[in-house]
Structure formats: C-alpha cells, structure tokens
Design a protein around this motif. Sequence first.
Motif, mmCIF file in Angstrom:
data_model
loop_
_atom_site.group_PDB
_atom_site.id
_atom_site.type_symbol
_atom_site.label_atom_id
_atom_site.label_comp_id
_atom_site.label_asym_id
_atom_site.label_seq_id
_atom_site.Cartn_x
_atom_site.Cartn_y
_atom_site.Cartn_z
ATOM 1 N N ARG A 205 5.669 -3.546 -38.353
ATOM 2 C CA ARG A 205 4.383 -2.904 -38.009
ATOM 3 C C ARG A 205 4.699 -1.405 -37.275
ATOM 4 O O ARG A 205 5.804 -1.341 -36.523
ATOM 5 N N TYR B 203 2.891 1.511 -34.167
ATOM 6 C CA TYR B 203 2.240 1.399 -33.299
ATOM 7 C C TYR B 203 2.051 2.871 -32.625
ATOM 8 O O TYR B 203 2.976 3.581 -32.526
ATOM 9 N N ILE C 42 -5.433 2.724 -29.300
ATOM 10 C CA ILE C 42 -4.195 2.158 -29.648
ATOM 11 C C ILE C 42 -4.145 1.507 -31.062
ATOM 12 O O ILE C 42 -5.230 0.538 -31.387
ATOM 13 N N CYS D 265 -2.358 -0.406 -34.592
ATOM 14 C CA CYS D 265 -1.369 -1.054 -35.197
ATOM 15 C C CYS D 265 -1.434 -1.009 -36.798
ATOM 16 O O CYS D 265 -2.517 -1.114 -37.190
ATOM 17 N N SER E 229 -7.148 -1.972 -34.322
ATOM 18 C CA SER E 229 -7.515 -0.652 -33.594
ATOM 19 C C SER E 229 -8.128 -1.086 -32.422
ATOM 20 O O SER E 229 -9.231 -1.927 -32.405
ATOM 21 N N VAL F 135 6.937 -1.140 -27.006
ATOM 22 C CA VAL F 135 6.661 -2.577 -27.497
ATOM 23 C C VAL F 135 7.691 -3.270 -27.174
ATOM 24 O O VAL F 135 8.770 -2.970 -27.299
ATOM 25 N N VAL G 66 2.092 -4.637 -26.594
ATOM 26 C CA VAL G 66 2.214 -3.039 -26.658
ATOM 27 C C VAL G 66 1.297 -2.704 -25.544
ATOM 28 O O VAL G 66 0.451 -3.059 -24.871
ATOM 29 N N LYS H 177 0.757 -7.531 -29.387
ATOM 30 C CA LYS H 177 1.037 -6.807 -30.648
ATOM 31 C C LYS H 177 0.539 -7.199 -32.061
ATOM 32 O O LYS H 177 0.569 -6.261 -32.883
#
Length: 427
Positions: free
Chosen positions: A129, A131, A139, A141, A152, A174, A179, A195
Amino acid sequence: MRNVLIMVALFASACTSANTPTDFTKGASVNGWRGPLNNGSYPDTGLLNQWPAEGPQKIFEVEDAGKGYSSAQVVGDRIYLTGLNDQEDKEMLSCYKLDGTKVYSVEYGQHWRGSYPEVRTTATFSDGRLYVISGMGEIVCMNAEDGKIIWSVDGGSKYERKTGNWGTSECPLVYDDKVIYTPCGDQTTIVALNKFTGEEVWKSRALGNKSGYVSPILIEYKGKRQIIGSTAVTAFGVNPETGDMEWTFDDWGPKHYGNSSRWDNIAPNSALYRDGKIFFCHGYDINGFQLQLADDLKSVTCTWRTETLDTHHGGYVLVGDCIYGSNWINNNAGNWCCIDWNTGETKYETAWQGKGKGSIIAADGKLICYDERRGTVGLAKADPSKFEVTSEFRITKGSGPYWAHPTISNGVLYVRHAGAFYAYKIK
C-alpha cells in the motif's frame, strides 16, 4: 515580504555514518521520507567518484509528473511520485516503470490553495500500500499495484488542524499497523490511524500550536521506541504505542532563540537521530541544537547549539561524526556547512561558487547537493576538512524553485523539478 517567500514547499529523507538500521526501531517502513532511515542517507555503494562533464548517464526524462516538491519513492520495479494533476486542482500520484514509462496516475486529494500550492507529500510504501497526506490534511491509503484508493480520512477537518502559511507539508510515518499524521491545534498534536482501515488508534494531547512542516521519525533507545516530531514551536517525543506525550522542548535559548515569532511557521526539517541524541535545525537564524534523551525517554537536555547551521528546508545528513547541510543567509543564498556531531564545532562554512543553499542527501561517503535556485546538482566527498564539488550538472526543465529532495535507489539518482522528472545512472 521576503520572509513570506520562505520555504514553504517543503515537501512537504553506504558509508552513511555510524547510523545503522539498529538505530531506528524495527517495524518502521524502510520506504518512507528521505531514505530507509528517514535521514537522507542511502545504503548504495560503489557509486561514481566523478561524473562526466555533461552529467551522469540519463536513463529517462519525463515531463508529466505534475507540479510538486515531493521526492520519488522507488520500490522494486516501480517508482511512485506525487504532483498536481493537469488541471492543477487536485493532487495525484503517478506510478512509473524503471525506464520512465507511466503505469498509472490517480487523483487522491485536495492540494493547498494558499501560497505555493504544489504537492509536498512523498508517498510511503508498506505492505503493498501507498500512504500520502495532502496539502489539506487528508490521509490516503492506496493500492500500490493499481492506485485504487482503499481508504481516505479528512484529518484536517476531523482533527481541526492548525497550520501556517503553507498548509500541511508532511510525509507519513508508517510503522507496525499505524500511519502517523500531525494536525496540531487545540484538539490534539499527533494522531495514529490504523494503516489497514484508517480508524483512529490513538491521539496525543494538544499543545495548542500550529503545525510545522516536519515529517516525524521513529527511533529506538535503551530498548524503547519513540516518535520524534515538531510543531511550529515545540519539538516533542511521543510514545508510539499509546500516544502519550513524553517530553517537549521549546527552549531555543538566548538571542536567536526564544522569540516564537521568529520560530513560528518555519519549522521544516525532520530530526537526525543517533545513540540517544537528536539534532534539529531551522532557518532564519533560529539555528540548530542537539538534545540528549534521558534513559527512560521521558525528558531531554540540550547538549550544544550551533549558530552556523540553520538549514532552511533542504535537510541535513549525518556521515561519520559530522552533520552536513546548507545554511540560511537570506531566501536566495546560503553556505554549505559541516558541524561536529559530538561537540557542535563548526568544521567549515563554505560558499558553493555561483550557487546557493539547497537540499542534500548522502551515500557511499559522498554528498549530493541540489541548488534550489539554479537547479545545479553537485557531487562532493563527505570530508570534514573542506567542501569541494568535484562534478556538477544542471536540471533545466520544469519551473519554480528547485525544492524537491533527490533520491537514490540501486545506483540510480532521481531528481525532479516541478513536473520534470529525471533518472541518472551514478554507479
């Protein structure tokens, strides 16, 4: 008004010194901001001692990366880079093959709409993934394979962030299943999200500060882990499991320190860390300081200060027992400096002839410097006795200041200037 032109951008990361992966805790992504240890040093060896007059061999050159100040993230046979979309109204992430062929681009969030709207965040890769944190504090992913958004969170709104003049300029930390985002403000200072889902894991107490433009790091000392970060006016250490604020530091000292109006809004550089010692510095004559962590990680003491090195926003590196970086004379000029890690003694302060300040990374006992106003990329030995650029070439395409930090991966140097993105063979 000169100060308004300040730094911004930001971003927002071998013979790398005594720094080894054991200096940083296990569990943190090695594909984050400014290299595997988040300190601007890269593990590549066998790099060229001199470049051809026209520069290293170019592998590719593309001009579709979108405007941004972020750095390339290289994982396996893919390169990830953030920038503005063609309409310049959204942030996007682009994925390239190692030959520069674009695989996909995906829009993921809102860019900062104030001064310097270009994208700051460098993507962090973990468990397949990606980030990112948008200029507005979202934020996000994404699936690294195809760019599909997995989750999100509008962290800017949710946590009522407080920022300075240039929005959120943070690259995500992370580690484990978390995260990290630093909204600051009156609700919290720093938060951890799951995360995999984006759900809140913990949030720290509020310091009431505006955010800086600092990407936090994860360190380990005496068998304990800690997140080290900074707001606009306060450096801090946070327990990475609970979010407890374990120490803060805002004693900038006499004369150049202690006037928060000089410090506020211009904290752009992540800390350096080694063996329980932490180094921060910022521009505008705020200068730098080293902190010693207590054995229980609950407090810090200042061991020395420097008035030579006040890096604007180009970062700094630790090679051997010396810190290398450029300082701030004014927004257009600065010298290149070497400071003793153990004592704070100035080893040298030298002008790069015809150039100014800029960003710096290190690998294989060498420094790679990127002049922020003219786009010159320079190669120098990490030598505490002198600053001597032995090879240089210019990046000529793109627009605006050259604020993106270069990246090295598998003997390849990646450099971007706004939408122009280059790769050079340096091994």
